[in-house]
Design an enzyme around this catalytic site. Structure first.
Site, PDB file in Angstrom:
ATOM      1  N   SER A 279     -30.572  46.708  39.958  1.00  0.00           N
ATOM      2  CA  SER A 279     -29.948  45.521  40.546  1.00  0.00           C
ATOM      3  C   SER A 279     -30.247  45.543  42.033  1.00  0.00           C
ATOM      4  O   SER A 279     -30.632  46.591  42.572  1.00  0.00           O
ATOM      5  CB  SER A 279     -28.431  45.601  40.326  1.00  0.00           C
TER       6      SER A 279
ATOM      7  N   TYR B 243     -20.406  50.147  40.408  1.00  0.00           N
ATOM      8  CA  TYR B 243     -21.652  49.481  40.001  1.00  0.00           C
ATOM      9  C   TYR B 243     -22.795  49.863  40.947  1.00  0.00           C
ATOM     10  O   TYR B 243     -23.894  50.204  40.513  1.00  0.00           O
ATOM     11  CB  TYR B 243     -21.426  47.963  40.000  1.00  0.00           C
TER      12      TYR B 243
HETATM   13  N1  LIG Z   1     -26.595  38.930  35.491  1.00  0.00           N
HETATM   14  C1  LIG Z   1     -26.710  39.412  36.708  1.00  0.00           C
HETATM   15  O1  LIG Z   1     -26.346  38.734  37.692  1.00  0.00           O
HETATM   16  C2  LIG Z   1     -27.343  40.758  36.970  1.00  0.00           C
HETATM   17  C3  LIG Z   1     -27.798  41.070  38.257  1.00  0.00           C
HETATM   18  C4  LIG Z   1     -28.395  42.310  38.489  1.00  0.00           C
HETATM   19  C5  LIG Z   1     -28.545  43.213  37.446  1.00  0.00           C
HETATM   20  N2  LIG Z   1     -28.080  42.882  36.197  1.00  0.00           N
HETATM   21  C6  LIG Z   1     -28.273  43.868  35.140  1.00  0.00           C
HETATM   22  O2  LIG Z   1     -29.086  43.292  34.138  1.00  0.00           O
HETATM   23  C7  LIG Z   1     -28.832  43.931  32.883  1.00  0.00           C
HETATM   24  C8  LIG Z   1     -28.674  42.885  31.798  1.00  0.00           C
HETATM   25  O3  LIG Z   1     -27.526  42.104  32.063  1.00  0.00           O
HETATM   26  P1  LIG Z   1     -27.436  40.538  31.678  1.00  0.00           P
HETATM   27  O4  LIG Z   1     -27.425  39.800  32.942  1.00  0.00           O
HETATM   28  O5  LIG Z   1     -28.437  40.198  30.648  1.00  0.00           O
HETATM   29  O6  LIG Z   1     -25.936  40.505  31.077  1.00  0.00           O
HETATM   30  P2  LIG Z   1     -25.414  40.150  29.597  1.00  0.00           P
HETATM   31  O7  LIG Z   1     -23.962  40.504  29.610  1.00  0.00           O
HETATM   32  O8  LIG Z   1     -25.786  38.765  29.232  1.00  0.00           O
HETATM   33  O9  LIG Z   1     -26.234  41.127  28.636  1.00  0.00           O
HETATM   34  C9  LIG Z   1     -26.017  42.513  28.624  1.00  0.00           C
HETATM   35  C10 LIG Z   1     -26.220  42.989  27.196  1.00  0.00           C
HETATM   36  O10 LIG Z   1     -26.091  44.411  27.193  1.00  0.00           O
HETATM   37  C11 LIG Z   1     -25.289  44.767  26.080  1.00  0.00           C
HETATM   38  N3  LIG Z   1     -24.616  46.035  26.335  1.00  0.00           N
HETATM   39  C12 LIG Z   1     -23.674  46.286  27.257  1.00  0.00           C
HETATM   40  N4  LIG Z   1     -23.240  47.545  27.147  1.00  0.00           N
HETATM   41  C13 LIG Z   1     -23.934  48.106  26.126  1.00  0.00           C
HETATM   42  C14 LIG Z   1     -23.919  49.392  25.528  1.00  0.00           C
HETATM   43  N5  LIG Z   1     -23.062  50.341  25.941  1.00  0.00           N
HETATM   44  N6  LIG Z   1     -24.780  49.640  24.529  1.00  0.00           N
HETATM   45  C15 LIG Z   1     -25.630  48.685  24.093  1.00  0.00           C
HETATM   46  N7  LIG Z   1     -25.663  47.434  24.595  1.00  0.00           N
HETATM   47  C16 LIG Z   1     -24.826  47.153  25.620  1.00  0.00           C
HETATM   48  C17 LIG Z   1     -24.291  43.625  25.942  1.00  0.00           C
HETATM   49  O11 LIG Z   1     -23.698  43.591  24.646  1.00  0.00           O
HETATM   50  C18 LIG Z   1     -25.155  42.418  26.244  1.00  0.00           C
HETATM   51  O12 LIG Z   1     -25.768  41.883  25.107  1.00  0.00           O
HETATM   52  C19 LIG Z   1     -27.620  44.823  33.119  1.00  0.00           C
HETATM   53  O13 LIG Z   1     -28.058  46.164  33.295  1.00  0.00           O
HETATM   54  C20 LIG Z   1     -27.024  44.285  34.404  1.00  0.00           C
HETATM   55  O14 LIG Z   1     -26.296  45.262  35.116  1.00  0.00           O
HETATM   56  C21 LIG Z   1     -27.496  41.680  35.946  1.00  0.00           C
END
Ligand SMILES: NC(=O)c1ccc[n+]([C@@H]2O[C@H](COP(=O)([O-])OP(=O)(O)OC[C@H]3O[C@@H](n4cnc5c(N)ncnc54)[C@H](O)[C@@H]3O)[C@@H](O)[C@H]2O)c1
Length: 277
Positions: A156, A169
């Protein structure tokens, strides 16, 4: 014309929705078969509504719609034995493993670090840092037996700079950079590359949910995405509030493909200039 990852097999965690689904689909569009895993259950402190088995099935349908093969499993990345069993059986079915996208993660509402509950801290480290380590650990034997590979970890902007009230985080995502660099030096001589992507705000359920609207706009009674957008825009140099999952997938695809064949140990921001601020 052959795809950019033609006939490779990619393991994607957190693939039921959001960025993970988008990565699975983008890699499949360019010729990869997919092993897609997700917990598909609520996570204690996560404000986002949980992903469901139907969401994971939809990801699988999207990949199949591109004429690529897909294997799915409902697995928690915190549970190494189940994760390894699911991956081993996916690799057995699809025949090989070339690409790992360790994307699964959560965002939970924090407080100042000195006031944070141990449970909230530990859950974050377990999912967003140890879960990435376990995903890669399970995959390495398969990459070694294939003689090459590309691993992409999702960190991130919070893995490159700090924000207040979300230190759990920030620490986990900075930890992913250490993990990425360590795996990169250990696996480089085996022709396995390891990089991380660093998204800014992405318009997935992790960000676009009721509790986050209220967190960012405590001044409003019923805030929605349009109220969140101006706040998110202030983080960026480019005039946008957030990027899409596809923007991150394009970076993942580049790092997964042979176009980046001599790039390893790199932390790549996809951040609309957030790190410039
Ligand atoms: N959305 C944002 O603004 C953002 C910004 C920077 C980084 N991220 C990172 O991007 C990645 C993806 O997030 P996203 O935005 O797609 O969010 P999201 O919530 O849409 O998707 C995350 C997915 O990961 C799965 N997940 C969570 N914990 C889990 C576990 N213990 N085992 C297996 N699956 C698990 C969830 O069920 C979900 O389907 C994450 O690592 C998040 O920290 C997101």
């Amino acid at each position: 014309m052959a795809g950019r990852v033609a006939d490779k097999v990619a393991f994607v965690t957190g693939a039921a929705r959001g960025q993970g689904r988008s990565h699975a689909v983008r890699l499949a569009q360019e010729g990869a078969d997919i092993i897609a895993v997700d917990i598909c259950q609520p996570i204690d402190n996560s404000p986002a509504p949980p992903a469901t088995p139907e969401d994971l099935a939809e990801t699988a349908d999207l990949v199949k719609g591109l004429d690529r093969r897909v294997v799915t499993a409902e697995v928690d990345v915190r549970d190494y034995d189940s994760l390894k069993a699911a991956l081993d059986s996916g690799v057995e079915e699809l025949g090989r493993l070339d690409i790992v996208v360790a994307n699964a993660g959560i965002g939970t509402v924090g407080v100042r670090l000195d006031r944070m509950d141990e449970d909230l801290w530990q859950e974050m480290i377990d999912v967003n840092l140890s879960g990435v380590w376990k995903s890669v650990k399970a995959a390495v034997p398969h990459l070694l037996s294939g003689g090459a590979g590309s691993i992409v970890m999702t960190s991130s902007v919070a893995g490159l700079k700090a924000y207040p009230n979300t230190g759990h985080y920030v620490a986990a995502k900075h930890g992913v950079v250490g993990l990425m660099r360590s795996f990169a030096v250990e696996l480089g001589p085996k022709n396995i590359r390891v990089n991380s992507v660093h998204p800014t705000h992405v318009n997935t359920p992790l960000l676009i949910n009721e509790k986050t609207f209220r967190l960012f706009r405590p001044d409003l009674e019923n805030p929605g995405p349009d109220d969140l957008a101006p706040v998110c825009r202030t983080f960026h140099t480019l005039p946008i509030p957030w990027v899409t999952a596809e923007d991150i997938s394009n970076a993942v695809l580049f790092l997964a493909s042979d176009e980046s064949r001599y790039i390893t140990g790199v932390a790549l921001p996809v951040d609309a200039g957030s790190c410039l601020k």
